[in-house]
Design a protein around this motif. Structure first.
Motif, PDB file in Angstrom:
ATOM      1  N   LEU A  13       0.829  -1.013  -0.126  1.00 24.81           N
ATOM      2  CA  LEU A  13       0.430   0.147  -0.201  1.00 24.81           C
ATOM      3  C   LEU A  13       0.794   1.365  -0.306  1.00 24.81           C
ATOM      4  CD1 LEU A  13      -2.442  -1.186   2.689  1.00 24.81           C
ATOM      5  CD2 LEU A  13      -2.682  -1.097  -0.567  1.00 24.81           C
ATOM      6  N   VAL A  17       0.854   3.950  -3.369  1.00 25.50           N
ATOM      7  CA  VAL A  17       0.618   5.565  -2.906  1.00 25.50           C
ATOM      8  C   VAL A  17       1.941   6.398  -2.905  1.00 25.50           C
ATOM      9  CG1 VAL A  17       0.706   7.027  -0.965  1.00 25.50           C
ATOM     10  CG2 VAL A  17      -0.758   5.591  -0.262  1.00 25.50           C
ATOM     11  N   ARG A  69      -5.432  10.947   0.164  1.00 25.80           N
ATOM     12  CA  ARG A  69      -6.583  11.149   1.012  1.00 25.80           C
ATOM     13  C   ARG A  69      -7.166   9.075   0.899  1.00 25.80           C
ATOM     14  NH1 ARG A  69     -10.528  14.986   0.536  1.00 25.80           N
ATOM     15  NH2 ARG A  69      -8.881  16.961  -0.218  1.00 25.80           N
ATOM     16  N   ILE A  70      -6.848   8.711   2.481  1.00 26.61           N
ATOM     17  CA  ILE A  70      -7.973   7.616   2.140  1.00 26.61           C
ATOM     18  C   ILE A  70      -8.689   7.661   3.153  1.00 26.61           C
ATOM     19  CG2 ILE A  70      -7.975   4.906   3.391  1.00 26.61           C
ATOM     20  CD1 ILE A  70      -4.806   5.395   3.653  1.00 26.61           C
ATOM     21  N   GLU A  71      -9.634   7.469   2.368  1.00 26.42           N
ATOM     22  CA  GLU A  71     -11.249   7.740   2.858  1.00 26.42           C
ATOM     23  C   GLU A  71     -12.239   6.577   3.180  1.00 26.42           C
ATOM     24  OE1 GLU A  71     -11.613  12.489   1.689  1.00 26.42           O
ATOM     25  OE2 GLU A  71     -11.876  10.371  -0.690  1.00 26.42           O
ATOM     26  N   LYS A  72     -13.434   7.063   3.623  1.00 24.15           N
ATOM     27  CA  LYS A  72     -14.356   5.384   3.653  1.00 24.15           C
ATOM     28  C   LYS A  72     -15.473   6.614   4.213  1.00 24.15           C
ATOM     29  CE  LYS A  72     -12.225   2.400   7.046  1.00 24.15           C
ATOM     30  NZ  LYS A  72     -12.329   1.045   8.139  1.00 24.15           N
ATOM     31  N   GLU A  82     -11.593   0.984   1.475  1.00 21.11           N
ATOM     32  CA  GLU A  82     -11.096   2.214   1.327  1.00 21.11           C
ATOM     33  C   GLU A  82     -11.464   2.796   0.097  1.00 21.11           C
ATOM     34  OE1 GLU A  82      -8.350   2.149   5.619  1.00 21.11           O
ATOM     35  OE2 GLU A  82      -7.677   1.413   4.105  1.00 21.11           O
ATOM     36  N   TYR A  83     -11.056   4.234   0.297  1.00 23.78           N
ATOM     37  CA  TYR A  83     -11.333   5.283  -0.882  1.00 23.78           C
ATOM     38  C   TYR A  83      -9.249   5.438  -1.080  1.00 23.78           C
ATOM     39  CZ  TYR A  83     -15.402   3.380  -2.655  1.00 23.78           C
ATOM     40  OH  TYR A  83     -16.241   1.607  -3.207  1.00 23.78           O
ATOM     41  N   TYR A  84      -8.655   5.474  -2.272  1.00 24.47           N
ATOM     42  CA  TYR A  84      -7.382   5.798  -1.834  1.00 24.47           C
ATOM     43  C   TYR A  84      -7.239   6.634  -3.465  1.00 24.47           C
ATOM     44  CZ  TYR A  84      -4.854   3.082   1.400  1.00 24.47           C
ATOM     45  OH  TYR A  84      -4.030   1.646   1.781  1.00 24.47           O
ATOM     46  N   SER A  97      -8.928   7.064  -8.115  1.00 21.90           N
ATOM     47  CA  SER A  97      -9.771   6.634  -6.895  1.00 21.90           C
ATOM     48  C   SER A  97      -9.090   5.886  -6.995  1.00 21.90           C
ATOM     49  CB  SER A  97     -11.153   7.139  -6.539  1.00 21.90           C
ATOM     50  OG  SER A  97     -11.071   6.870  -6.231  1.00 21.90           O
TER      51      SER A  97
END
Length: 114
Positions: A13, A17, A69-72, A82-84, A97
């Motif tokens: 991961l 990134v 940003r890592i978002e949920k 999770e969405y990177y 995304s």
């Protein structure tokens, strides 16, 4: 016989990134080839080609400094996903995304189509 290098989920991961932030899709190839990584594409070559295209397109269409940003999102039913997301300084929505689902021994990756 060549032995595959074992990578941890975190190394994979982090490499994803780094690949995104540096617009260097080829950096991610050795990590993508890990047996731990599975994709939503028919095979990893197709995933890589689409990922590369989307990443380079994001580079061309971005303005200013990029952030990651890592978002949920609330709308996602599977809470383990999770969405990177890669954002620029101008646009409201992400430039790229990537869907990420981690388990103990696998990482599922898929790219959003736009």
């Amino acid at each position: 016989m060549i032995k595959e290098q074992q990578h941890t989920n975190q190394e994979i991961l982090n490499g994803l990134v780094e690949s995104c932030l540096n617009f260097n899709p080829s950096y991610f190839i050795p990590l993508l080839l890990s047996k731990k990584v599975i994709t939503g594409m028919p095979n990893k070559v197709r995933f890589y080609k689409f990922y590369k295209c989307m990443l380079l397109c994001a580079k061309e269409n971005s303005v200013g400094q990029l952030t990651f940003r890592i978002e949920k999102p609330d709308w996602e039913k599977d809470k383990s996903i999770e969405y990177y997301n890669l954002y620029d300084s101008k646009h409201k929505y992400s430039r790229l995304s990537i869907v990420v689902k981690k388990t103990d021994d696998k990482i599922f990756l898929d790219t959003m189509p736009f």
